[in-house]
Structures are given as structure tokens and as C-alpha cells.
Design a protein around this motif. Structure first.
Motif, mmCIF file in Angstrom:
data_model
loop_
_atom_site.group_PDB
_atom_site.id
_atom_site.type_symbol
_atom_site.label_atom_id
_atom_site.label_comp_id
_atom_site.label_asym_id
_atom_site.label_seq_id
_atom_site.Cartn_x
_atom_site.Cartn_y
_atom_site.Cartn_z
ATOM 1 N N HIS A 91 -3.950 82.852 -2.348
ATOM 2 C CA HIS A 91 -3.824 81.587 -3.061
ATOM 3 C C HIS A 91 -5.235 81.291 -3.695
ATOM 4 C CE1 HIS A 91 -4.740 79.942 1.044
ATOM 5 N NE2 HIS A 91 -5.643 79.070 0.403
ATOM 6 N N HIS A 93 -7.734 79.357 -3.929
ATOM 7 C CA HIS A 93 -8.571 78.738 -3.288
ATOM 8 C C HIS A 93 -10.015 79.434 -3.195
ATOM 9 C CE1 HIS A 93 -6.142 75.055 -1.076
ATOM 10 N NE2 HIS A 93 -6.316 74.897 -2.164
ATOM 11 N N ASP A 95 -12.234 80.087 -1.179
ATOM 12 C CA ASP A 95 -12.449 80.736 -0.162
ATOM 13 C C ASP A 95 -12.128 82.469 -0.048
ATOM 14 O OD1 ASP A 95 -10.413 78.992 0.316
ATOM 15 O OD2 ASP A 95 -10.925 78.902 2.373
ATOM 16 N N HIS A 96 -10.658 82.412 -0.957
ATOM 17 C CA HIS A 96 -10.219 83.534 -1.034
ATOM 18 C C HIS A 96 -10.076 84.208 -2.442
ATOM 19 C CE1 HIS A 96 -8.363 82.194 2.617
ATOM 20 N NE2 HIS A 96 -8.064 81.224 1.953
ATOM 21 N N HIS A 158 0.675 74.752 0.476
ATOM 22 C CA HIS A 158 -0.855 74.740 0.422
ATOM 23 C C HIS A 158 -1.361 74.885 -1.076
ATOM 24 C CE1 HIS A 158 -4.536 75.384 2.673
ATOM 25 N NE2 HIS A 158 -4.732 76.517 1.451
HETATM 26 ZN ZN LIG Z 1 -6.763 77.373 0.891
#
Ligand SMILES: [Zn+2]
Length: 278
Positions: A91, A93, A95-96, A158
Motif C-alpha cells: 500500500h 505508505h 515504509d512500503h 488502511h
Molecule cells: Zn501502512
């Protein structure tokens, strides 16, 4: 008014940093999960490599600062970073996906993202990758390369385009169902009731749990190692348990626990409108 803005800013910052942990940028040994599926992420931020005769798929890029760790992990398995042909994400965000633009520029790989997350992926705002999406995905679309096939399941809430990836992997004469959970989590600061930026967010989580509950799962994985107890399973794996990542019961228990947590939070917010999760 100023005090209130400052408070809001601090609350948002605290919420953001509360989710960080020491494992985010810590190196972790790369390893084979099953078949042609490998782990090349950090100690918590998962990156998956799918090796095919036509090059590799990467699922997730982590933060920009994690790229050297990912490159090292890919090389340690004997694969080439430059063979990356397709980049997918769990997704939008940081951190990914913060490094998707970097990996695209380095390797020329194609970036394929669920339609509802495309705007955030292409945004050059703070912490956003500003990466051009080459293929827009929709629920149920497949990504194929060199005989491997992965299915994109829209599991929103999310983020609006949060994606759970599934595939079938052959290992030891068995066909194993792999599930990489996008995220079932309600973060701090998320409004589940009267959310102006994301109307219907709670209903989207409900849909997501329906999807996650319906997926057959042998190998349970996710966007963070913590979702599926990666460190503990890796220790078992290293000690000789080749089936350490086969965990259908763990998957069901995790989804059940996350759904209950979401529903409890939703009920709490219905009784306390305007008070997001802390
Ligand atoms: Zn996330």
C-alpha cells in the motif's frame, strides 16, 4: 488557535513516530521462503522477491534509506538487482513504497499499483515516492512474469488501494497458497466515523475482512514481518524446519484478532464521534 494547531501537529507526529521501531531499518538475512519466493526486506519492513527466468518481481521497496540493505540481500541470494522487472506494493505508505521511484530509476522496472493508491504513489509530497505508475491495477487483476502469476486483491481501509497479494507456489511436490497481507490495521489518528477525506472507510475495512477470511492460505506473509511472526519463524526455519512459514492456523488467528480489534475500535468511535484512535 496556535496552541491547538501545535497540539494537532504534535499529536500527528507522535502518532507517526509511535509506529516506527528499531527493526524498520535493521538488516535481516535474506532467505528462500518457498519455490521461487524469497525475503529480501529489513528486520520488519518486508520486501519479497519472485525469481523467474524473465527477471524478478519485487513486492515493496521500503524507505529510500533501506535500498542498500535490499540490494545487499538480493546479491546475497545470487540474484541481480538490475534484473528487477516489476515493482508492486502492499500500500502507498512510505515504509512500503518510498523507494519505488529509486528502484524504478535504477533498474527500469515497471511499477504496477492498485488504482485507488495511484495518486499517492505519483505524488511528490513529503514522504511520497513521486513515481510514475506504468500499469494501473484493479481488484482481481493478475501480474505475470516468467511463468509466475500473482493476483491483486483490493483490501481497502488502511489505504484506499491497499493490496493483498496471493499466488500458488510449488514446493516439495506441493501446491502452496501464499497470502501477503496488505494491512488490516487501523492506525493512530484514523477516523472510522465521519471521515471527510475517506467516507466509507469503516465499510471498506468490513469488506477487507470478508476478502481476507475467504482467501485460502498455507504460507502466511504480510507487509510487516511482525504481522506473521517472521523472526520466530525464521529461527525455526534456520534450525531445519522447512515448513516454518506454512501456518494456515496462524493466518486465521491473526485475521480474526485484527477484525475484532477493528470492530472494537469502530464501536468505540461510534460512541465517541470525533475521537480517532490514539
Ligand atoms: Zn501502512
Amino acid at each position: 488557535m496556535i496552541a491547538k494547531s501545535l497540539f494537532t501537529f504534535l499529536a500527528a507526529s507522535t502518532a507517526l513516530f509511535a509506529q516506527a521501531n528499531a527493526d524498520w531499518h535493521r538488516e535481516f538475512p535474506a532467505f528462500k521462503i518457498a519455490g521461487n519466493l524469497y525475503y529480501v526486506g529489513t528486520a520488519d519492513l518486508a520486501v519479497y522477491l519472485i525469481n523467474t527466468p524473465q527477471g524478478n518481481i519485487l513486492i515493496n521497496s521500503d524507505f529510500k534509506e533501506d535500498v542498500p540493505t535490499i540490494k545487499k540481500s538480493i546479491a546475497s541470494l545470487g540474484f541481480k538487482y538490475s534484473d528487477t522487472k516489476i515493482i508492486l506494493i502492499s500500500h502507498a505508505h512510505g515504509d512500503h513504497d518510498e523507494a519505488t521511484g529509486v528502484i524504478k530509476a535504477d533498474t527500469g522496472a515497471k511499477l504496477e499499483v492498485m488504482s485507488e493508491d495511484v495518486a499517492d504513489e505519483e505524488s511528490s509530497g513529503r514522504g511520497r515516492p513521486g513515481a510514475k505508475v506504468d500499469r494501473v491495477l484493479h481488484d482481481g487483476d493478475t501480474v505475470e512474469l516468467g511463468g509466475s502469476k500473482w493476483v491483486a486483491h483490493l483490501t481497502p481501509g488502511h489505504t484506499k488501494g491497499c493490496t493483498t497479494w496471493t499466488s500458488q507456489i510449488q514446493e516439495g511436490g506441493r501446491n502452496l497458497n501464499v497470502v501477503i497481507v496488505g494491512s488490516p490495521n487501523v492506525n493512530a489518528g484514523y477516523y472510522l466515523v465521519d471521515n471527510k477525506k475517506y467516507p466509507g472507510i469503516a465499510e471498506d475495512y468490513v469488506k477487507t475482512f470478508q476478502v481476507l477470511n475467504s482467501l485460502p492460505c498455507d504460507i502466511f506473509l504480510g507487509a510487516h514481518g511482525a504481522y506473521f511472526g517472521m523472526k520466530e519463524k525464521y529461527e525455526k526455519f534456520k534450525a531445519g524446519d522447512k515448513n516454518a512459514f506454512i501456518d494456515p492456523a496462524g493466518y486465521k488467528a491473526y485475521i480474526g484478532e485484527r477484525e475484532k480489534t477493528f470492530r472494537d475500535e469502530w464501536e468505540r468511535q461510534k460512541k465517541n464521534p470525533g475521537s480517532p484512535k490514539q
